[in-house]
Design a protein around this motif. Structure first.
Motif, PDB file in Angstrom:
ATOM      1  N   MET A 149     -19.336   2.392  -9.690  1.00  0.00           N
ATOM      2  CA  MET A 149     -18.037   2.329  -9.019  1.00  0.00           C
ATOM      3  C   MET A 149     -16.963   1.967 -10.036  1.00  0.00           C
ATOM      4  O   MET A 149     -17.138   1.046 -10.828  1.00  0.00           O
ATOM      5  CB  MET A 149     -18.071   1.292  -7.899  1.00  0.00           C
ATOM      6  N   ARG A 150     -15.865   2.727  -9.996  1.00  0.00           N
ATOM      7  CA  ARG A 150     -14.692   2.480 -10.834  1.00  0.00           C
ATOM      8  C   ARG A 150     -13.468   2.481  -9.934  1.00  0.00           C
ATOM      9  O   ARG A 150     -13.393   3.262  -8.993  1.00  0.00           O
ATOM     10  CB  ARG A 150     -14.537   3.574 -11.895  1.00  0.00           C
ATOM     11  N   GLU A 151     -12.508   1.630 -10.269  1.00  0.00           N
ATOM     12  CA  GLU A 151     -11.292   1.551  -9.453  1.00  0.00           C
ATOM     13  C   GLU A 151     -10.136   1.079 -10.322  1.00  0.00           C
ATOM     14  O   GLU A 151     -10.308   0.248 -11.198  1.00  0.00           O
ATOM     15  CB  GLU A 151     -11.507   0.561  -8.308  1.00  0.00           C
ATOM     16  N   ASP A 152      -8.954   1.593 -10.023  1.00  0.00           N
ATOM     17  CA  ASP A 152      -7.746   1.071 -10.647  1.00  0.00           C
ATOM     18  C   ASP A 152      -6.540   1.400  -9.768  1.00  0.00           C
ATOM     19  O   ASP A 152      -6.524   2.419  -9.082  1.00  0.00           O
ATOM     20  CB  ASP A 152      -7.532   1.623 -12.051  1.00  0.00           C
ATOM     21  N   ALA A 153      -5.566   0.520  -9.807  1.00  0.00           N
ATOM     22  CA  ALA A 153      -4.327   0.735  -9.067  1.00  0.00           C
ATOM     23  C   ALA A 153      -3.585   1.921  -9.659  1.00  0.00           C
ATOM     24  O   ALA A 153      -3.577   2.112 -10.877  1.00  0.00           O
ATOM     25  CB  ALA A 153      -3.452  -0.519  -9.134  1.00  0.00           C
ATOM     26  N   ASP A 154      -2.985   2.724  -8.786  1.00  0.00           N
ATOM     27  CA  ASP A 154      -2.181   3.839  -9.299  1.00  0.00           C
ATOM     28  C   ASP A 154      -0.743   3.814  -8.784  1.00  0.00           C
ATOM     29  O   ASP A 154       0.071   4.634  -9.176  1.00  0.00           O
ATOM     30  CB  ASP A 154      -2.844   5.185  -9.041  1.00  0.00           C
ATOM     31  N   SER A 155      -0.419   2.855  -7.907  1.00  0.00           N
ATOM     32  CA  SER A 155       0.966   2.698  -7.453  1.00  0.00           C
ATOM     33  C   SER A 155       1.128   1.330  -6.812  1.00  0.00           C
ATOM     34  O   SER A 155       0.149   0.651  -6.501  1.00  0.00           O
ATOM     35  CB  SER A 155       1.342   3.804  -6.460  1.00  0.00           C
ATOM     36  N   GLY A 156       2.379   0.942  -6.628  1.00  0.00           N
ATOM     37  CA  GLY A 156       2.674  -0.327  -5.982  1.00  0.00           C
ATOM     38  C   GLY A 156       2.720  -1.487  -6.950  1.00  0.00           C
ATOM     39  O   GLY A 156       2.548  -1.319  -8.159  1.00  0.00           O
TER      40      GLY A 156
ATOM     41  N   ASP B  14      -4.174   0.260   7.318  1.00  0.00           N
ATOM     42  CA  ASP B  14      -4.127   1.105   6.134  1.00  0.00           C
ATOM     43  C   ASP B  14      -5.055   2.286   6.313  1.00  0.00           C
ATOM     44  O   ASP B  14      -5.659   2.472   7.373  1.00  0.00           O
ATOM     45  CB  ASP B  14      -4.504   0.307   4.877  1.00  0.00           C
ATOM     46  N   GLU B  15      -5.196   3.055   5.236  1.00  0.00           N
ATOM     47  CA  GLU B  15      -6.065   4.229   5.287  1.00  0.00           C
ATOM     48  C   GLU B  15      -6.638   4.507   3.910  1.00  0.00           C
ATOM     49  O   GLU B  15      -6.102   4.069   2.893  1.00  0.00           O
ATOM     50  CB  GLU B  15      -5.284   5.452   5.778  1.00  0.00           C
ATOM     51  N   THR B  16      -7.731   5.234   3.897  1.00  0.00           N
ATOM     52  CA  THR B  16      -8.367   5.696   2.662  1.00  0.00           C
ATOM     53  C   THR B  16      -8.613   7.185   2.819  1.00  0.00           C
ATOM     54  O   THR B  16      -9.149   7.626   3.842  1.00  0.00           O
ATOM     55  CB  THR B  16      -9.689   4.940   2.412  1.00  0.00           C
ATOM     56  N   GLU B  17      -8.219   7.953   1.801  1.00  0.00           N
ATOM     57  CA  GLU B  17      -8.322   9.410   1.844  1.00  0.00           C
ATOM     58  C   GLU B  17      -9.259   9.910   0.754  1.00  0.00           C
ATOM     59  O   GLU B  17      -9.274   9.394  -0.360  1.00  0.00           O
ATOM     60  CB  GLU B  17      -6.938  10.027   1.632  1.00  0.00           C
TER      61      GLU B  17
ATOM     62  N   LYS C 130      -5.374   2.861   0.276  1.00  0.00           N
ATOM     63  CA  LYS C 130      -4.091   2.199   0.478  1.00  0.00           C
ATOM     64  C   LYS C 130      -4.359   0.753   0.853  1.00  0.00           C
ATOM     65  O   LYS C 130      -5.205   0.480   1.707  1.00  0.00           O
ATOM     66  CB  LYS C 130      -3.309   2.903   1.589  1.00  0.00           C
ATOM     67  N   ALA C 131      -3.649  -0.159   0.217  1.00  0.00           N
ATOM     68  CA  ALA C 131      -3.811  -1.585   0.507  1.00  0.00           C
ATOM     69  C   ALA C 131      -2.456  -2.275   0.367  1.00  0.00           C
ATOM     70  O   ALA C 131      -2.261  -3.123  -0.496  1.00  0.00           O
ATOM     71  CB  ALA C 131      -4.848  -2.213  -0.406  1.00  0.00           C
ATOM     72  N   TRP C 132      -1.503  -1.866   1.185  1.00  0.00           N
ATOM     73  CA  TRP C 132      -0.186  -2.479   1.110  1.00  0.00           C
ATOM     74  C   TRP C 132      -0.253  -3.888   1.630  1.00  0.00           C
ATOM     75  O   TRP C 132      -1.046  -4.163   2.524  1.00  0.00           O
ATOM     76  CB  TRP C 132       0.833  -1.643   1.899  1.00  0.00           C
ATOM     77  N   PRO C 133       0.475  -4.810   1.054  1.00  0.00           N
ATOM     78  CA  PRO C 133       1.595  -4.626   0.149  1.00  0.00           C
ATOM     79  C   PRO C 133       1.213  -4.548  -1.333  1.00  0.00           C
ATOM     80  O   PRO C 133       2.077  -4.440  -2.186  1.00  0.00           O
ATOM     81  CB  PRO C 133       2.452  -5.863   0.404  1.00  0.00           C
ATOM     82  N   VAL C 134      -0.070  -4.569  -1.642  1.00  0.00           N
ATOM     83  CA  VAL C 134      -0.510  -4.562  -3.041  1.00  0.00           C
ATOM     84  C   VAL C 134      -0.273  -3.203  -3.694  1.00  0.00           C
ATOM     85  O   VAL C 134       0.133  -3.106  -4.841  1.00  0.00           O
ATOM     86  CB  VAL C 134      -2.002  -4.973  -3.149  1.00  0.00           C
ATOM     87  N   GLY C 135      -0.529  -2.126  -2.976  1.00  0.00           N
ATOM     88  CA  GLY C 135      -0.332  -0.790  -3.521  1.00  0.00           C
ATOM     89  C   GLY C 135      -1.457   0.150  -3.133  1.00  0.00           C
ATOM     90  O   GLY C 135      -2.133  -0.046  -2.128  1.00  0.00           O
TER      91      GLY C 135
ATOM     92  N   ILE D 203     -10.128   7.715   6.509  1.00  0.00           N
ATOM     93  CA  ILE D 203     -10.594   6.611   7.353  1.00  0.00           C
ATOM     94  C   ILE D 203      -9.375   5.736   7.583  1.00  0.00           C
ATOM     95  O   ILE D 203      -8.682   5.355   6.644  1.00  0.00           O
ATOM     96  CB  ILE D 203     -11.689   5.782   6.664  1.00  0.00           C
ATOM     97  N   HIS D 204      -9.103   5.434   8.836  1.00  0.00           N
ATOM     98  CA  HIS D 204      -7.994   4.548   9.187  1.00  0.00           C
ATOM     99  C   HIS D 204      -8.609   3.180   9.456  1.00  0.00           C
ATOM    100  O   HIS D 204      -9.408   3.023  10.375  1.00  0.00           O
ATOM    101  CB  HIS D 204      -7.255   5.085  10.412  1.00  0.00           C
ATOM    102  N   HIS D 205      -8.275   2.233   8.603  1.00  0.00           N
ATOM    103  CA  HIS D 205      -8.896   0.909   8.685  1.00  0.00           C
ATOM    104  C   HIS D 205      -7.841  -0.173   8.629  1.00  0.00           C
ATOM    105  O   HIS D 205      -6.656   0.097   8.438  1.00  0.00           O
ATOM    106  CB  HIS D 205      -9.909   0.726   7.547  1.00  0.00           C
ATOM    107  N   SER D 206      -8.278  -1.395   8.807  1.00  0.00           N
ATOM    108  CA  SER D 206      -7.404  -2.556   8.654  1.00  0.00           C
ATOM    109  C   SER D 206      -7.977  -3.416   7.547  1.00  0.00           C
ATOM    110  O   SER D 206      -9.190  -3.423   7.319  1.00  0.00           O
ATOM    111  CB  SER D 206      -7.337  -3.362   9.956  1.00  0.00           C
ATOM    112  N   VAL D 207      -7.085  -4.113   6.861  1.00  0.00           N
ATOM    113  CA  VAL D 207      -7.504  -5.044   5.817  1.00  0.00           C
ATOM    114  C   VAL D 207      -6.985  -6.424   6.166  1.00  0.00           C
ATOM    115  O   VAL D 207      -6.013  -6.569   6.903  1.00  0.00           O
ATOM    116  CB  VAL D 207      -6.995  -4.610   4.416  1.00  0.00           C
ATOM    117  N   GLY D 208      -7.655  -7.437   5.645  1.00  0.00           N
ATOM    118  CA  GLY D 208      -7.252  -8.816   5.887  1.00  0.00           C
ATOM    119  C   GLY D 208      -8.048  -9.441   7.006  1.00  0.00           C
ATOM    120  O   GLY D 208      -9.067  -8.912   7.442  1.00  0.00           O
ATOM    121  N   THR D 209      -7.584 -10.596   7.436  1.00  0.00           N
ATOM    122  CA  THR D 209      -8.221 -11.308   8.537  1.00  0.00           C
ATOM    123  C   THR D 209      -7.186 -11.584   9.617  1.00  0.00           C
ATOM    124  O   THR D 209      -5.992 -11.707   9.337  1.00  0.00           O
ATOM    125  CB  THR D 209      -8.838 -12.646   8.060  1.00  0.00           C
ATOM    126  N   TRP D 210      -7.663 -11.660  10.830  1.00  0.00           N
ATOM    127  CA  TRP D 210      -6.772 -11.935  11.931  1.00  0.00           C
ATOM    128  C   TRP D 210      -6.142 -13.304  11.731  1.00  0.00           C
ATOM    129  O   TRP D 210      -6.832 -14.219  11.297  1.00  0.00           O
ATOM    130  CB  TRP D 210      -7.561 -11.889  13.249  1.00  0.00           C
TER     131      TRP D 210
END
Length: 191
Positions: A106-113, A64-67, A82-87, A51-58
């Motif tokens: 739901m579980r989540e953790d950063a794996d890079s950045g 970014d994207e999610t695979e 993906k949530a750059w610049p966070v990682g 999914i090619h998406h955008s994050v943040g507010t205008w």
């Protein structure tokens, strides 16, 4: 994946929840932080699809994207968000049928950045409330779909929707784009 697990129950069936997850265009209506969908690859939610998406507010939107990394159709999906610049983060959502409906996990953790450099307890403290809200939005998104499908809400008879948010009245914060995305996703198909 070793991470704090957020749990929520819904009266919807696992298939009804999966149908929302499998519709990539609804992603921004239930994932906290995603503000719009630019494209959904045709293979979504199969492994490798994005999914090619955008994050943040205008005006500070980032593309970014999610695979999809792993999938058990109707039951489990593992995503690389993906949530750059966070990682980047690995996210797992599990649907477990119950006598009353479905338990969502739901579980989540950063794996890079840069986020990966933060100590894990601090990362998890920041991620947990976001994921709690994400599962609430997912459950509500399923409920809205069911109300429209059952005819309890006639999408073509809605004339206006009024809402009040905290703060500046839905003008310059994230709630207005979220509301627009959520309403478009909920009402587009029935209309």
């Amino acid at each position: 994946m070793k991470a704090l697990t957020v749990r929520r129950t819904t009266t919807a069936s696992a298939q009804e929840v999966w149908d929302v997850i499998a519709d990539g265009f609804t992603y921004a209506s239930w994932v906290v932080g995603a503000s719009r969908i630019r494209a959904v690859e045709a293979a979504w939610p199969n492994v490798g699809a994005k999914i090619h998406h955008s994050v943040g507010t205008w005006p500070t939107l980032l593309d970014d994207e999610t695979e999809v990394l792993e999938v058990e159709t109707g039951r489990r999906i593992v995503l690389h968000a993906k949530a750059w610049p966070v990682g980047r983060a690995k996210v797992e959502i599990v649907l477990t049928p119950t006598d009353e409906g479905t338990q969502l996990e739901m579980r989540e953790d950063a794996d890079s950045g840069p986020a990966k450099a933060m100590p894990k307890p601090g990362r998890q403290a920041a991620i947990f409330p976001r994921n709690r809200e994400t599962l609430l939005r997912l459950a509500l998104r399923v409920a809205y779909r069911d109300l429209i499908a059952a005819g309890a809400v006639a999408a073509d008879e809605i004339v206006a929707i009024f809402g009040k948010t905290e703060g500046n009245g839905c003008v310059n914060d994230f709630t207005r784009p979220f509301a627009v995305v959520a309403l478009k996703a909920a009402l587009a198909a029935p209309l």
